[in-house]
Scaffold this active site. Structure first.
Site, PDB file in Angstrom:
ATOM      1  N   ASP A  32       0.869  -1.193   0.000  1.00 13.12           N
ATOM      2  CA  ASP A  32       0.000   0.000   0.000  1.00 13.12           C
ATOM      3  C   ASP A  32       0.898   1.232   0.000  1.00 13.12           C
ATOM      4  OD1 ASP A  32      -3.232   0.325   1.216  1.00 13.12           O
ATOM      5  OD2 ASP A  32      -1.976   2.089   0.903  1.00 13.12           O
ATOM      6  N   TYR A 141     -13.750   7.527 -13.549  1.00 11.88           N
ATOM      7  CA  TYR A 141     -13.438   6.419 -12.635  1.00 11.88           C
ATOM      8  C   TYR A 141     -13.973   5.100 -13.185  1.00 11.88           C
ATOM      9  CZ  TYR A 141     -14.178   3.417  -8.501  1.00 11.88           C
ATOM     10  OH  TYR A 141     -14.217   2.363  -7.618  1.00 11.88           O
TER      11      TYR A 141
HETATM   12  P1  NAD Z   1      -9.598   3.086   0.135  1.00 10.94           P
HETATM   13  O1  NAD Z   1      -9.186   4.391  -0.427  1.00 10.94           O
HETATM   14  O2  NAD Z   1      -9.840   2.970   1.592  1.00 10.94           O
HETATM   15  O3  NAD Z   1      -8.569   1.946  -0.285  1.00 10.94           O
HETATM   16  C1  NAD Z   1      -7.675   2.057  -1.352  1.00 10.94           C
HETATM   17  C2  NAD Z   1      -6.317   1.642  -0.843  1.00 10.94           C
HETATM   18  O4  NAD Z   1      -5.412   1.599  -1.957  1.00 10.94           O
HETATM   19  C3  NAD Z   1      -5.745   2.647   0.165  1.00 10.94           C
HETATM   20  O5  NAD Z   1      -5.164   1.957   1.253  1.00 10.94           O
HETATM   21  C4  NAD Z   1      -4.689   3.391  -0.639  1.00 10.94           C
HETATM   22  O6  NAD Z   1      -3.650   3.898   0.176  1.00 10.94           O
HETATM   23  C5  NAD Z   1      -4.240   2.309  -1.597  1.00 10.94           C
HETATM   24  N1  NAD Z   1      -3.663   2.851  -2.826  1.00 10.94           N
HETATM   25  C6  NAD Z   1      -4.194   3.846  -3.594  1.00 10.94           C
HETATM   26  N2  NAD Z   1      -3.373   4.082  -4.629  1.00 10.94           N
HETATM   27  C7  NAD Z   1      -2.332   3.233  -4.513  1.00 10.94           C
HETATM   28  C8  NAD Z   1      -1.166   3.009  -5.268  1.00 10.94           C
HETATM   29  N3  NAD Z   1      -0.903   3.748  -6.370  1.00 10.94           N
HETATM   30  N4  NAD Z   1      -0.298   2.059  -4.873  1.00 10.94           N
HETATM   31  C9  NAD Z   1      -0.545   1.327  -3.761  1.00 10.94           C
HETATM   32  N5  NAD Z   1      -1.633   1.502  -2.987  1.00 10.94           N
HETATM   33  C10 NAD Z   1      -2.514   2.437  -3.369  1.00 10.94           C
HETATM   34  O7  NAD Z   1     -10.903   2.680  -0.678  1.00 10.94           O
HETATM   35  P2  NAD Z   1     -11.859   1.414  -0.550  1.00 10.94           P
HETATM   36  O8  NAD Z   1     -13.228   1.925  -0.402  1.00 10.94           O
HETATM   37  O9  NAD Z   1     -11.327   0.437   0.430  1.00 10.94           O
HETATM   38  O10 NAD Z   1     -11.739   0.814  -2.017  1.00 10.94           O
HETATM   39  C11 NAD Z   1     -10.836  -0.240  -2.320  1.00 10.94           C
HETATM   40  C12 NAD Z   1     -10.965  -0.612  -3.781  1.00 10.94           C
HETATM   41  O11 NAD Z   1     -12.267  -1.077  -4.058  1.00 10.94           O
HETATM   42  C13 NAD Z   1     -10.683   0.511  -4.754  1.00 10.94           C
HETATM   43  O12 NAD Z   1      -9.981  -0.024  -5.863  1.00 10.94           O
HETATM   44  C14 NAD Z   1     -12.055   0.965  -5.183  1.00 10.94           C
HETATM   45  O13 NAD Z   1     -12.034   1.507  -6.479  1.00 10.94           O
HETATM   46  C15 NAD Z   1     -12.809  -0.345  -5.153  1.00 10.94           C
HETATM   47  N6  NAD Z   1     -14.250  -0.222  -4.901  1.00 10.94           N
HETATM   48  C16 NAD Z   1     -14.711   0.326  -3.744  1.00 10.94           C
HETATM   49  C17 NAD Z   1     -16.072   0.403  -3.500  1.00 10.94           C
HETATM   50  C18 NAD Z   1     -16.620   0.986  -2.229  1.00 10.94           C
HETATM   51  O14 NAD Z   1     -17.845   1.060  -2.080  1.00 10.94           O
HETATM   52  N7  NAD Z   1     -15.813   1.403  -1.263  1.00 10.94           N
HETATM   53  C19 NAD Z   1     -16.977  -0.085  -4.464  1.00 10.94           C
HETATM   54  C20 NAD Z   1     -16.473  -0.637  -5.649  1.00 10.94           C
HETATM   55  C21 NAD Z   1     -15.113  -0.711  -5.854  1.00 10.94           C
END
Ligand code: NAD
Length: 318
Positions: A32, A141
């Site tokens: 991360d 996105y």
């Molecule tokens: P979040 O922002 O809490 O988690 C994303 C994580 O990825 C963070 O820990 C961030 O530090 C890390 N990250 C971001 N860019 C990075 C990089 N370049 N290199 C390494 N690490 C990186 O968000 P979340 O809600 O936990 O979402 C997680 C994933 O699920 C994302 O890919 C998001 O698009 C996808 N998603 C989320 C939802 C939702 O409802 N939360 C729904 C559909 C898809």
């Protein structure tokens, strides 16, 4: 003991997937860059590496020990930030996924799971929406997530692969629960509402609040990810994760307020213009998750919300 490399492991969803993996005795390598992640979310038994999925050298460090499964969750998760900084959205979500795929192939990793999104359906004709619905993104996105998802599945279909490479993508709907950021204004409508309420700030509802979302509790989602690792029926599949029950944003707001003894009559709630990329109606058809994975969401919204509010009240004091 299998080793699972989880990207985005210090994030909201990633940290819960790590917990579910550790509970089933997987060894976890956690990659991360902490852009929105927070190390305090991560169980100390996971082997943490600070690194960026845009950087092949960082990724190489994550494969120094043999990896059996890659769970690629790292991503730029905000629709509004995708419009503010499209190239960051593209490089993190799409190029980052390509990098993870390339490294997985180079290290003969047989299993790869990817965090896709319901936003790729845009404003679907049918709600609850099945996986074979038309793909019609209305945000950058959603475009970068869909491109990444296609890279994952096209890679698995490459005829030149000499070792097994089985993939699954989860098209997650609105995931909520403990550890979702209470201060990040760009992602997670429920956590945004709870954070504002607990800080005594006005709640802002974009559009008329009658837009619907399908809220699914994060531990239900994490269970699906871990169950899928060794479920051949899910290989090559895209699978919705939601509840099938849409909730309007007004209903959500009322529920958050009433859990705190308030209502829209007693608490400042302001209506503002719809945001770019907002969806009108969103709900998951989860037949495929049921059939392929035997998966059923277990936590009802009122229970999940109560848990989230209780967690938020202690988290916000810290
Ligand atoms: P979040 O922002 O809490 O988690 C994303 C994580 O990825 C963070 O820990 C961030 O530090 C890390 N990250 C971001 N860019 C990075 C990089 N370049 N290199 C390494 N690490 C990186 O968000 P979340 O809600 O936990 O979402 C997680 C994933 O699920 C994302 O890919 C998001 O698009 C996808 N998603 C989320 C939802 C939702 O409802 N939360 C729904 C559909 C898809």
């Amino acid at each position: 003991m299998k080793t699972v490399l989880v990207t985005g492991a210090a994030g909201f969803i990633g940290s819960h997937v790590v917990d579910a993996l550790l509970a089933r005795d997987y060894a976890v390598v956690a990659l991360d860059n902490l852009s929105t992640g927070d190390r305090s979310r991560l169980d100390g038994r996971a082997h943490f590496l600070l690194g960026d999925v845009r950087n092949p050298d960082d990724i190489a460090r994550a494969f120094e020990r043999p990896v059996d499964v890659v769970i690629h969750i790292a991503g730029q998760a905000s629709i509004s930030l995708s419009f503010q900084d499209p190239s960051n959205d593209l490089t993190v979500n799409t190029l980052g996924t390509i990098n993870m795929l390339q490294a997985s192939l180079a290290h003969n990793v047989p299993r790869f799971l990817f965090a896709s999104s319901m936003t790729i359906y845009g404003n679907p004709e049918v709600v609850p929406t099945p996986e074979n619905a038309e793909i019609a993104p209305v945000s950058y996105y959603a475009v970068t997530k869909y491109a990444a998802e296609r890279y994952v599945h096209l890679t698995a279909a490459r005829r030149d692969l000499t070792t097994p490479f089985d993939v699954t993508s989860f098209r997650m709907f609105n995931v909520y629960g403990e550890r979702q950021s209470l201060t990040n204004p760009y992602q997670g409508v429920l956590a945004i509402f709870i954070g504002r309420l607990l800080r005594g700030e006005e709640i802002v509802i974009h559009s008329d609040g009658e837009q619907s979302r399908d809220f699914v509790y994060v531990t239900d989602v994490a269970r699906a990810w871990v169950d899928a690792i060794d479920a051949p029926a899910t290989f090559g599949q895209v699978i919705n994760l939601g509840t099938g029950t849409p909730t309007t944003v007004n209903q959500l707001c009322d529920a958050v307020l009433s859990a705190n003894g308030q209502s829209r009559a007693t608490y400042p709630v302001r209506y503002a213009a719809a945001q770019l990329g907002d969806l009108r109606a969103s709900g998951a058809d989860i037949t495929r998750a049921r059939e392929l994975l035997g998966w059923e969401p277990q936590i009802r919204l009122e229970d999940g919300m109560r848990r989230t509010v209780e967690w938020a009240m202690t988290a916000i004091k810290r």
